[in-house]
Enzyme design. Structure first.
Site, PDB file in Angstrom:
ATOM      1  N   ARG A  60       0.838  -1.210   0.000  1.00  8.82           N
ATOM      2  CA  ARG A  60       0.000   0.000   0.000  1.00  8.82           C
ATOM      3  C   ARG A  60       0.870   1.257   0.000  1.00  8.82           C
ATOM      4  NH1 ARG A  60      -3.287   2.518   4.764  1.00  8.82           N
ATOM      5  NH2 ARG A  60      -4.816   3.803   3.649  1.00  8.82           N
ATOM      6  N   HIS A  64       0.788   4.256  -2.778  1.00 10.63           N
ATOM      7  CA  HIS A  64       0.547   5.654  -2.409  1.00 10.63           C
ATOM      8  C   HIS A  64       1.736   6.539  -2.792  1.00 10.63           C
ATOM      9  CE1 HIS A  64      -3.023   5.232   0.593  1.00 10.63           C
ATOM     10  NE2 HIS A  64      -3.106   4.351  -0.386  1.00 10.63           N
ATOM     11  N   ASN A  92      -5.008  12.604   4.303  1.00  6.24           N
ATOM     12  CA  ASN A  92      -6.027  11.677   4.817  1.00  6.24           C
ATOM     13  C   ASN A  92      -5.789  10.230   4.393  1.00  6.24           C
ATOM     14  OD1 ASN A  92      -7.460  13.643   6.230  1.00  6.24           O
ATOM     15  ND2 ASN A  92      -8.702  14.201   4.458  1.00  6.24           N
ATOM     16  N   HIS A 192      -5.931  -6.026  -2.658  1.00  4.06           N
ATOM     17  CA  HIS A 192      -6.827  -6.097  -1.505  1.00  4.06           C
ATOM     18  C   HIS A 192      -7.108  -7.532  -1.088  1.00  4.06           C
ATOM     19  CE1 HIS A 192      -8.621  -1.812  -2.328  1.00  4.06           C
ATOM     20  NE2 HIS A 192      -7.361  -1.795  -1.909  1.00  4.06           N
ATOM     21  N   THR A 193      -6.521  -8.482  -1.785  1.00  2.00           N
ATOM     22  CA  THR A 193      -6.647  -9.877  -1.374  1.00  2.00           C
ATOM     23  C   THR A 193      -5.885 -10.163  -0.080  1.00  2.00           C
ATOM     24  OG1 THR A 193      -6.449 -12.172  -2.120  1.00  2.00           O
ATOM     25  CG2 THR A 193      -4.660 -10.707  -2.719  1.00  2.00           C
TER      26      THR A 193
END
Length: 328
Positions: A60, A64, A92, A192-193
């Site tokens: 992640r 990002h 955020n 997302h697994t």
């Protein structure tokens, strides 16, 4: 003599331009720090089994980072009075990022071997791949040679990182801006697994979908929603409870996430959005019906593609001594 001087000037200029426009390449550090990639891989293989969620966290972080100013390690920078603005860490979407201390630990090991040679941006890219592999996930090539950026801006991160509440149009625009297509959108969402999320990232789907308290996202499977509300996120104000993004399989890199999407059980609005267009839904169905290896191969290609987004190479940027601060 004048013509010789002119020729030398042209050659020097060509070298400078070529250096500034250098490209990523496999084994970039083969001569400058030949043990670097093994040091990183060994540390990851030693530490990740002790904390399996590290893989999802660094994956992640890499995502990002690449979506703001390209893959330049700008997400790692702390605020200082010198840079004069709040950094990406305070945006955020980044408030729940984890793994910074892990990257710092890797950086210290590499710096001890080869001071000032290996960039923080490359370390993030390599750790993301090695951590996924350490959990049984896919391998992909990570060309290196990235340089670290010196600018990190909170407003850019808030604008450029797709939110979990994003609809399809927003997702498509965000990815296209980085040169990534709809297949990349589906495949990279497949990350997302593995991993978890806080209730605050999706609680509006359960309690305030239309802006009226008590309304629920009709695209979310009702049985799944009821389970989330009764056992996990029991109020819209819950900011701490952790929920698996791929229930029952969140530690395993597999096709379960995509199977859940087709059952309307994607946790985020951005997950559900992938099934609202024929093209992306058909691709999801193709992945689900195919062998796991196909997903692994295609995911790896998209990760390598994302890892090349707006990279700084050659003489651009710098090689940070500490990942959280620009050099003095």
């Amino acid at each position: 003599m004048a013509s010789f001087s002119y020729l030398m000037s042209v050659l020097v200029l060509c070298v400078i331009i070529g250096y500034a426009n250098a490209q990523l390449e496999l084994n970039f550090y083969a001569k400058s720090c030949p043990k670097a990639e093994k040091i990183i891989k060994d540390f990851v293989e030693q530490q990740v089994p002790k904390a399996p969620n590290t893989a999802a966290a660094i994956l992640r972080m890499h995502f990002h980072d690449c979506f703001v100013r390209g893959c330049d390690g700008s997400v790692l920078l702390n605020f200082t009075s010198r840079n004069g603005n709040q950094t990406e860490k305070l945006a955020n979407p980044n408030l729940t990022l984890r793994g910074f201390s892990f990257i710092d630990a890797v950086k210290r090991l590499v710096e001890a071997e080869c001071p000032g040679v290996v960039s923080c941006a490359d370390i993030v890219a390599l750790v993301a791949r090695d951590a996924v592999v350490a959990t049984g996930g896919p391998f992909w090539n990570v060309p290196t040679g990235r340089r670290d950026g010196t600018i990190s801006n909170v407003s850019e991160a808030n604008a450029d990182i797709p939110a979990p509440t994003s609809n399809f149009t927003r997702l498509q625009q965000s990815f296209a801006k980085k040169g990534l297509d709809l297949n990349d959108l589906v495949l990279l969402s497949g990350a997302h697994t593995i991993g978890v999320s806080r209730c605050s990232s999706f609680s509006e789907r359960l309690y305030n979908f239309t802006g009226v308290l008590g309304t629920q996202d009709p695209s979310l499977d009702s049985e799944y929603a009821d389970n989330l509300k009764s056992r996990k996120c029991r109020s819209i104000n819950d900011n701490t409870t952790i929920v698996e993004m791929d229930p029952g399989s969140f530690k395993t890199f597999d096709l379960s996430y995509f199977k859940l999407l087709l059952k309307r059980r994607g946790l985020f609005q951005s997950d559900a959005a992938l099934t609202t267009r024929t093209s992306t839904k058909s691709f999801i169905e193709q992945l689900v019906d195919g062998p796991l290896k196909e997903f692994f191969d295609e995911f790896g290609k998209s990760m390598e593609k994302m890892g090349r987004v707006e990279v700084k190479t050659g003489s651009a940027g710098e090689i940070r001594k500490h990942c959280a601060f620009v050099n003095n």
